[in-house]
Design a protein around this motif. Sequence first.
Motif, PDB file in Angstrom:
ATOM      1  N   ASN A 281      49.014  36.271  36.511  1.00  0.00           N
ATOM      2  CA  ASN A 281      47.691  35.839  36.048  1.00  0.00           C
ATOM      3  C   ASN A 281      46.636  36.928  36.169  1.00  0.00           C
ATOM      4  OD1 ASN A 281      48.615  33.239  35.440  1.00  0.00           O
ATOM      5  ND2 ASN A 281      48.320  32.562  37.559  1.00  0.00           N
ATOM      6  N   ALA A 282      47.044  38.131  36.570  1.00  0.00           N
ATOM      7  CA  ALA A 282      46.083  39.216  36.734  1.00  0.00           C
ATOM      8  C   ALA A 282      45.831  39.968  35.432  1.00  0.00           C
ATOM      9  CB  ALA A 282      46.571  40.191  37.798  1.00  0.00           C
ATOM     10  N   VAL A 283      46.445  39.524  34.345  1.00  0.00           N
ATOM     11  CA  VAL A 283      46.258  40.152  33.044  1.00  0.00           C
ATOM     12  C   VAL A 283      45.860  39.073  32.033  1.00  0.00           C
ATOM     13  CG1 VAL A 283      48.692  39.913  32.456  1.00  0.00           C
ATOM     14  CG2 VAL A 283      47.334  41.634  31.289  1.00  0.00           C
ATOM     15  N   VAL A 284      44.970  39.409  31.115  1.00  0.00           N
ATOM     16  CA  VAL A 284      44.625  38.490  30.028  1.00  0.00           C
ATOM     17  C   VAL A 284      45.612  38.753  28.899  1.00  0.00           C
ATOM     18  CG1 VAL A 284      42.869  37.763  28.384  1.00  0.00           C
ATOM     19  CG2 VAL A 284      42.201  38.492  30.683  1.00  0.00           C
ATOM     20  N   CYS A 285      46.439  37.751  28.623  1.00  0.00           N
ATOM     21  CA  CYS A 285      47.567  37.923  27.707  1.00  0.00           C
ATOM     22  C   CYS A 285      47.425  36.948  26.549  1.00  0.00           C
ATOM     23  CB  CYS A 285      48.853  37.668  28.478  1.00  0.00           C
ATOM     24  SG  CYS A 285      50.277  38.426  27.758  1.00  0.00           S
ATOM     25  N   LEU A 286      47.307  37.478  25.334  1.00  0.00           N
ATOM     26  CA  LEU A 286      47.074  36.649  24.164  1.00  0.00           C
ATOM     27  C   LEU A 286      48.355  36.414  23.372  1.00  0.00           C
ATOM     28  CD1 LEU A 286      43.775  38.255  22.797  1.00  0.00           C
ATOM     29  CD2 LEU A 286      44.005  36.315  24.347  1.00  0.00           C
TER      30      LEU A 286
END
Length: 352
Positions: A281-286
């Motif tokens: 959850n430490a990355v914004v992943c689209l």
Amino acid sequence: MTVLTRSFDPQFLEDTSHAPNVQVLSVPTFWQPLRVLQFSRATANAATASRFDIVHSFSRTRHQDLYRAGGGSHREYLRRSSSGGRRIARQFSPRHRVLLALEAAIFRDPTQRIQCASRFVADTLTSQHFVSSERIFLLPNAVDTARYGTAHAHQAGRRLRTQLDEKAERVWLFPASGWRRKGLGRLLEAVAKMKDPGFRLWIAGRDDPTPWQKMIADLGISDLVRFLGPRDDLEVVYGAVDAMVLPTHYDAFANVTLEAAASGLPVLTTRANGASEWLSNAVVCLDLGDAPNTEGDSDRLANAMQDLADRERAWGLGEQARRIVQRMDWPSHAAALSEEYRRILELRRQKQ
């Protein structure tokens, strides 16, 4: 340890305290399909002659004990990185036909273990190439944690930012080569839709910016975009910017993801980047479209970038990512590889 290669930089041996034996194999320097096939044959012959205990391949070669699928699936790469007539033409080019044939032969061979840097790649191999999950060795790439995020990198980064874009409120970095596949088109469209005069996008990489400059001018964002060219001091560039963005269409594992995280930056990328799964959850992943120019991609990307204008949230994500990648260093990577080698030898002994 012996390295089989068709060329190498002698400086590599000078910089290595435990220099390996290097065998330079004679292969044609012209026409890549022939070069690839000849290198595959030459490595097989050299390995047979030298009777190595383990053969670990980092290239598409036909015969080895452990094959590192560093680029993931070439077939999936072609599907995701182009569309329409261009995709069909690439599949029938001699270069791609050779790579696809070698890849298919490797995946069919039950005696070969396959190293995958992400579950994203492993799932593709098991579902589309019917590789048994028992053949998969899952190991993420590593990052030099002593290079990125240091006090020196941040200090030099502040100087670079003052030099290039002192008045910018937010600077985002797109560090990549192969800009079309890495999603630069939809990123530029997103920048135009944000309509934020305080925003700047820095683009680092070896691609030729000329084909993109017309698009940038047509979008009216020439003042917001800066091409840095290829950089050998990315740790300093990371120290100069506020966030990293990589809206890639296909990346088995984008190493810049770990580099940016090690630098404490928030990272915005896609689920088509295998590295993203290791940051949780430490990355914004689209979830963006597989093919270039998918409708709605630039809107979702613009919204995600605007959400990260919240400095407290951005800092929190960057710090969380930095803590995660501290465990993904090279000594840990080497230890996992050594254990895999022992496993391969043990399985071979059991079959004898």
